[in-house]
Write a protein that holds these residues in place. Structure first.
Motif, short mmCIF file in Angstrom:
data_model
loop_
_atom_site.label_atom_id
_atom_site.label_comp_id
_atom_site.label_asym_id
_atom_site.label_seq_id
_atom_site.Cartn_x
_atom_site.Cartn_y
_atom_site.Cartn_z
N ALA A 56 -0.18 -72.61 -28.19
CA ALA A 56 -0.15 -73.80 -27.33
C ALA A 56 0.48 -74.97 -28.06
O ALA A 56 1.28 -75.72 -27.48
CB ALA A 56 -1.57 -74.14 -26.88
N GLU A 57 0.14 -75.16 -29.34
CA GLU A 57 0.69 -76.26 -30.12
C GLU A 57 2.20 -76.15 -30.24
O GLU A 57 2.93 -77.15 -30.12
CB GLU A 57 0.07 -76.27 -31.51
N VAL A 58 2.69 -74.95 -30.47
CA VAL A 58 4.14 -74.75 -30.59
C VAL A 58 4.83 -75.03 -29.25
O VAL A 58 5.88 -75.69 -29.20
CB VAL A 58 4.46 -73.32 -31.08
N LEU A 59 4.23 -74.56 -28.16
CA LEU A 59 4.83 -74.80 -26.85
C LEU A 59 4.87 -76.29 -26.51
O LEU A 59 5.87 -76.79 -25.98
CB LEU A 59 4.05 -74.03 -25.78
N PHE A 60 3.80 -77.02 -26.84
CA PHE A 60 3.81 -78.47 -26.63
C PHE A 60 4.88 -79.13 -27.50
O PHE A 60 5.55 -80.07 -27.06
CB PHE A 60 2.44 -79.07 -26.96
N SER A 61 5.02 -78.67 -28.73
CA SER A 61 6.02 -79.26 -29.62
C SER A 61 7.42 -79.05 -29.06
O SER A 61 8.26 -79.97 -29.10
CB SER A 61 5.90 -78.65 -31.02
N LEU A 62 7.69 -77.86 -28.56
CA LEU A 62 8.98 -77.61 -27.92
C LEU A 62 9.18 -78.52 -26.71
O LEU A 62 10.24 -79.14 -26.54
CB LEU A 62 9.06 -76.14 -27.47
N GLY A 63 8.16 -78.61 -25.88
CA GLY A 63 8.25 -79.44 -24.68
C GLY A 63 8.47 -80.90 -24.99
O GLY A 63 9.30 -81.57 -24.37
N ASP A 64 7.72 -81.42 -25.97
CA ASP A 64 7.87 -82.83 -26.36
C ASP A 64 9.28 -83.11 -26.87
O ASP A 64 9.89 -84.13 -26.54
CB ASP A 64 6.85 -83.20 -27.43
N GLY A 65 9.77 -82.20 -27.70
CA GLY A 65 11.11 -82.38 -28.24
C GLY A 65 12.18 -82.34 -27.17
O GLY A 65 13.10 -83.17 -27.14
#
Length: 225
Positions: A186-195
């Motif tokens: 989930a953290e990685v997916l949020f990081s991708l989305g934020d970027g």
């Protein structure tokens, strides 16, 4: 009757029966929250103002005028404009996660799941860039306001845990095969989305098709065999 009580009496009969506390209060205005149509008007006005003027320019005078409510009502229920911003982001996140959960529940395969998540991100950026601006404004505030830092940390933790729960449920149903713990994915997916959100809003006329495909490939490596 003092001015704040008068404002609340006028704007919110019977002490706004739909009102509720969302955080532990200290007896001041901070921590109170409206429910219903007035609250949504206030939050919509704050979202719009922050997108146009930033947090500094989004005073209670401005927001109350745009929402069509008294300035005293904002002070009573939200305490400060920073708390109002935090509440606006929290409510938006709740609604978006509820909608995402409904959408993801229809996924039959990992590709369905990934496509729905990618579409949700693109829809947010294209249809509601104000929300992205709101989140980034709250992050900026959290770096210099201890109270907002606590609220922002709690919001990030809550959204991560909810998405991790969606991922774990999909894995339990055989839709996904996670290559790390649900929280980490989930953290990685949020990081991708934020970027993606930051870059796509910075260059709105650029074609991000290839970038999104690359992001989907990254997600697929975490979510599929």
């Amino acid at each position: 009757m003092n001015p704040v009580d008068a404002a609340v009496a006028v704007e919110s009969p019977v002490a706004e029966q739909g009102a509720r506390r969302t955080r532990a209060g200290d007896g001041s205005g901070a921590g109170r929250s409206l429910s219903g149509e007035k609250a949504q008007r206030i939050i919509d006005a704050m979202r719009s103002s922050v997108a146009q003027r930033g947090t500094a320019g989004s005073t209670f005078d401005v927001v109350s005028r745009e929402a069509g409510v008294s300035r005293g009502l904002l002070h009573y229920y939200f305490g400060t404009k920073e708390q109002l911003l935090a509440e606006a982001v929290r409510r938006d996140c709740e609604l978006r996660l509820e909608r995402l959960q409904r959408q993801l529940s229809t996924a039959k395969t990992a590709d369905d799941f990934i496509a729905l998540m990618a579409q949700s991100l693109q829809d947010t950026i294209s249809e509601d860039p104000e929300f992205v601006t709101l989140v980034f404004e709250l992050f900026t505030l959290s770096r210099r306001n201890a109270e907002i830092a606590v609220a922002y940390e709690g919001l990030m933790r809550s959204t991560r845990e909810q998405v991790a729960g969606m991922l774990a449920a999909a894995q339990g149903d055989g839709v996904l095969h996670l290559h790390a713990e649900p929280d980490a994915v989930a953290e990685v997916l949020f990081s991708l989305g934020d970027g993606f959100a930051l870059r796509m809003l910075t260059e709105p006329h650029r074609d991000f098709t290839a970038t999104i495909r690359a992001g989907i490939a990254c997600a697929r490596s975490l979510l599929t065999d």
